[in-house]
Design an enzyme around this catalytic site. Structure first.
Site, PDB file in Angstrom:
ATOM      1  NE  ARG A 335      88.772  46.107  -0.662  1.00 12.93           N
ATOM      2  CZ  ARG A 335      88.311  47.280  -1.109  1.00 12.93           C
ATOM      3  NH1 ARG A 335      87.028  47.386  -1.454  1.00 12.93           N
ATOM      4  NH2 ARG A 335      89.101  48.330  -1.189  1.00 12.93           N
ATOM      5  CG  ASP A 367      94.237  48.029   9.330  1.00 16.18           C
ATOM      6  OD1 ASP A 367      94.933  47.856  10.344  1.00 16.18           O
ATOM      7  OD2 ASP A 367      93.089  48.496   9.372  1.00 16.18           O
ATOM      8  CG  HIS A 414      95.851  51.119   7.685  1.00 15.24           C
ATOM      9  ND1 HIS A 414      95.370  50.528   6.545  1.00 15.24           N
ATOM     10  CD2 HIS A 414      97.193  50.901   7.668  1.00 15.24           C
ATOM     11  CE1 HIS A 414      96.352  49.970   5.881  1.00 15.24           C
ATOM     12  NE2 HIS A 414      97.470  50.193   6.528  1.00 15.24           N
ATOM     13  CG  ASP A 436      92.452  47.128  -1.117  1.00 12.65           C
ATOM     14  OD1 ASP A 436      91.550  47.966  -1.302  1.00 12.65           O
ATOM     15  OD2 ASP A 436      92.371  46.207  -0.287  1.00 12.65           O
ATOM     16  CG  ASP A 437      89.094  49.987  -4.202  1.00 13.51           C
ATOM     17  OD1 ASP A 437      89.987  50.855  -4.144  1.00 13.51           O
ATOM     18  OD2 ASP A 437      87.977  50.136  -3.686  1.00 13.51           O
ATOM     19  CG  ASP A 513      86.651  60.084   3.589  1.00 13.89           C
ATOM     20  OD1 ASP A 513      86.341  60.108   4.796  1.00 13.89           O
ATOM     21  OD2 ASP A 513      86.027  59.419   2.746  1.00 13.89           O
ATOM     22  CB  SER A 544      81.969  52.904   1.516  1.00 12.61           C
ATOM     23  OG  SER A 544      82.486  52.406   0.297  1.00 12.61           O
TER      24      SER A 544
END
Length: 691
Positions: A335, A367, A414, A436-437, A513, A544
């Protein structure tokens, strides 16, 4: 007669008027009369056509309104039916629990009876399950239990509740749910037969012991298969499954499928449930760790980690950065537009305090081989370190269900690879993990440095997070306030090297998680979180698929006030002091059961305007959470953002504080004191008012 007109002209003019008659100058004698008539006719026709279209459109709008009203009524009826289905599911769960207890009791009594009637000198073969009356009753009970379990699962799916794909509200059709149930039942039967062949049953330990005396290893064990067409359990006799069984069609195009799933229903639990799931009696044991699995999720071996691809790690170790407090890693994949926004936010936050660029070296961990991401990391992000993670072989999933995506396996590998690189290879003491968001608040790095000191000094602190799951604008107000939470928030978090050494040997191969939220992993330790989030998650598109984004994450309020955390006292985060403060707040809080009972008071009285709402179970908590608008989710005995089961949030822009409090009978997770033995497990701490 006109003077210039002679007699002859006058007479000729007079004769012409007489022949023309009295209407010689009427409108229809006008040279343009015909064109005017045509124009008027065209205008009239156009007006008629326009009015016809307007009338047709009005009719369509009226029909659409009627259709909307009809569909709204259908939706209301469906919601009512959903509530009825949920009630039935709850009743079925209770029935399943009672059935399981009856199975255990019957098996144990049967084993005791066989033991008392056995003759030590007699040499005889052990009776089979089918020949033993108690065993036949057990088989009947188990068949009834399977039927109830399948009906409960189907009702769950039709009602849109777990276990389903958390990214989709409903399945496409009932037949799709039935097909998936058949696959689950077949996999479960394979696992049950495999465990029975080695003397290990899928129920409780007492049942294993009870059935050990009645099992016959020399004969294939009788099993059952679920027939969705006839809604009955058919008895079959099968052979022991092996890992090599399965057709080549089971291969996924982007990852392999393991035809021998490990703890299939425990995998449901690991992703969506808590201890004691109704799916299978063994689910309550799923949180217990062993050398081969973690809550039904396999341990990620180092051989499956992958390897380092291209990188830019010159002078990247802790030894090369002696002023470094913590390494910051941005976990990226493909992304690149999100990554650009996150990198810009990290740069801005690093520039708020002098010296932060030296204290927090930043790494971009990519990744895969996405070209645009690599080009950005090698180009416009040259001021950050960059490393590329490449997998040696595609990951292996244990199921073919939609929620068990191969992406979660790649993410887990990763994460372990990146933290192993930063902790073990580069030697950092702490690591802050970003995605990254994310956009960072101006005081992001100051917050982590201040809260990190509490984490270093207190062994009961699990991690430090920048996220509050209930951080929506309507539920927060104080940007200086920090909390302790039993729920691991993630989404911008920091861990210490000591914790990494504990987690690394048993790091899961997927759903890392939720694995970190398990009681047997967390061991009663608590995370530090802010009231107002220090990160804002803008990533609606990802692995997700935007889970919960529109309902909760989009309304998160990010911190905007640049706080000097070096000047803030965090002594109230000490474990004992924090617990005492929560006890005092609960003791003075007003008991309510509805948001309408919360009063709006002046700002100067907000500190004493505290309310508590008691819940008796996970289901009761979810009902109250939806009523108050907070996150209705529960993981392994811990509600989101909860501390000892207490979920605290604000109302009316901070003028009221509401606490959802567990009743003494509510099954919440054990505390750190209970795990370490400093508090007796038989005498859990009770807080006046419910905890």
């Amino acid at each position: 007669m006109h003077p210039a007109m002679d007699q002859r002209d006058w007479e000729r003019r007079a004769r012409s008027k007489h022949r023309a008659g009295p209407h010689a100058h009427g409108p229809w004698r006008h040279p343009h009369a015909l064109w005017l008539a045509v124009i008027v006719a065209v205008v009239v026709l156009l007006q008629g056509a326009t009015y016809a279209r307007i009338h047709a459109r009005s009719s369509r709008i009226q029909s659409a309104d009627e259709e909307i009203a009809r569909r709204a009524e259908a939706i209301r009826a469906m919601l009512v039916k959903q509530e009825d289905l949920r009630e039935q599911v709850a009743q079925l769960r209770e029935v399943v629990v009672r059935m399981d207890a009856a199975v255990v009791d019957t098996l144990e009594r049967g084993a005791a009876a066989r033991k008392s009637n056995a003759e030590p000198t007699a040499v005889a073969t052990r009776p089979t399950v089918a020949s033993d009356p108690s065993s036949s009753s057990v088989a009947s009970l188990r068949e009834r239990q399977r039927i109830l379990m399948d009906r409960a699962a189907l009702a769950n799916r039709l009602a849109g509740v777990a276990p389903t794909d958390a990214d989709e509200a409903f399945f496409d059709a009932n037949d799709a749910a039935l097909r998936e149930m058949r696959e689950e039942r077949a996999a479960y039967e394979k696992r049950e037969a495999a465990e029975a062949s080695v003397g290990k049953m899928v129920w409780s330990k007492s049942v294993n012991d009870a059935m050990a005396g009645s099992s016959t290893r020399s004969q294939p064990r009788a099993s059952s298969t679920w027939d969705d067409e006839d809604r009955v359990v058919r008895s079959t006799r099968g052979k022991r499954p092996t890992r090599g069984e399965g057709s080549s069609d089971d291969a996924d195009k982007d990852g392999a499928f393991d035809p021998a799933p490990k703890s299939l229903f425990a995998s449901y639990l690991g992703r969506y449930g808590a201890g004691g799931s109704f799916l299978t009696p063994s689910a309550s044991k799923a949180g217990q760790l062993n050398s081969g699995s973690t809550n039904g999720i396999g341990v990620l071996e180092d051989s499956a980690l992958g390897r380092l691809g291209a990188s830019r790690l010159r002078r990247a170790s802790a030894a090369d950065n002696p002023k470094a407090y913590a390494a910051v890693v941005i976990m990226a994949c493909d992304r690149v537009d999100y990554l650009q926004r996150t990198v810009a936010s990290v740069r801005a936050a690093l520039g708020k305090r002098p010296g932060d660029a030296d204290k927090f070296p930043v790494f971009i961990s990519q990744d895969g081989r996405h070209k645009a991401t690599r080009a950005f990391a090698e180009g416009k992000a040259k001021d950050f370190h960059w490393m590329q993670h490449l997998e040696d072989r595609p990951p292996t999933t244990r199921t073919r269900f939609r929620w068990d995506s191969v992406a979660y396996y790649r993410i887990a590998a990763h994460y372990k690879w990146a933290m192993k690189t930063l902790f073990d290879d580069l030697g950092y003491e702490r690591v802050i993990v970003l995605e990254d968001d994310m956009e960072l608040s101006p005081d992001f790095f100051g917050y982590f440095e201040a809260a990190g000191k509490v984490m270093d000094a207190d062994p009961s602190v699990y991690t430090v997070s920048s996220w509050n799951d209930n951080g929506q604008k309507i539920h927060v107000s104080d940007e200086h306030r920090l909390y302790r939470s039993d729920f691991f928030p993630g989404l911008g978090w920091m861990l210490h090297k000591a914790l990494w050494r504990e987690l690394a040997p048993k790091w899961p191969d997927s759903y890392w998680d939720d694995w970190m939220r398990l009681s047997d992993v967390r061991r009663g330790r608590e995370s530090i979180r802010p009231e107002v989030c220090r990160t804002f998650n803008f990533g609606e598109v990802g692995s997700s698929k935007g889970q919960f984004f529109r309902a909760y994450l989009r309304e998160i309020k990010p911190a905007s006030e640049p706080i000097d955390w070096d000047a803030q006292s965090l002594a109230y985060l000490d474990g004992n002091a924090y617990e005492d403060k929560v006890r005092r707040s609960l003791a003075s809080a007003t008991m309510i059961d509805s948001p309408t009972q919360v009063r709006l008071v002046p700002p100067e009285r907000a500190a004493t305007n505290v309310y508590k709402v008691i819940y008796a179970s996970e289901r009761d908590f979810n009902r109250l959470a939806k009523r108050f608008g907070v996150f209705p989710e529960w993981k392994d005995g811990v509600p989101r953002a909860g501390y000892r089961g207490v979920v605290t949030f604000k109302m009316y822009q901070g003028r009221a504080t509401v606490m959802l409090v567990p009743a003494p009978s509510a099954a919440v997770a054990k505390t750190y004191a209970q795990w370490t033995g400093t508090q007796g497990l038989e005498e859990p701490a009770q807080v006046e008012g419910g905890v």
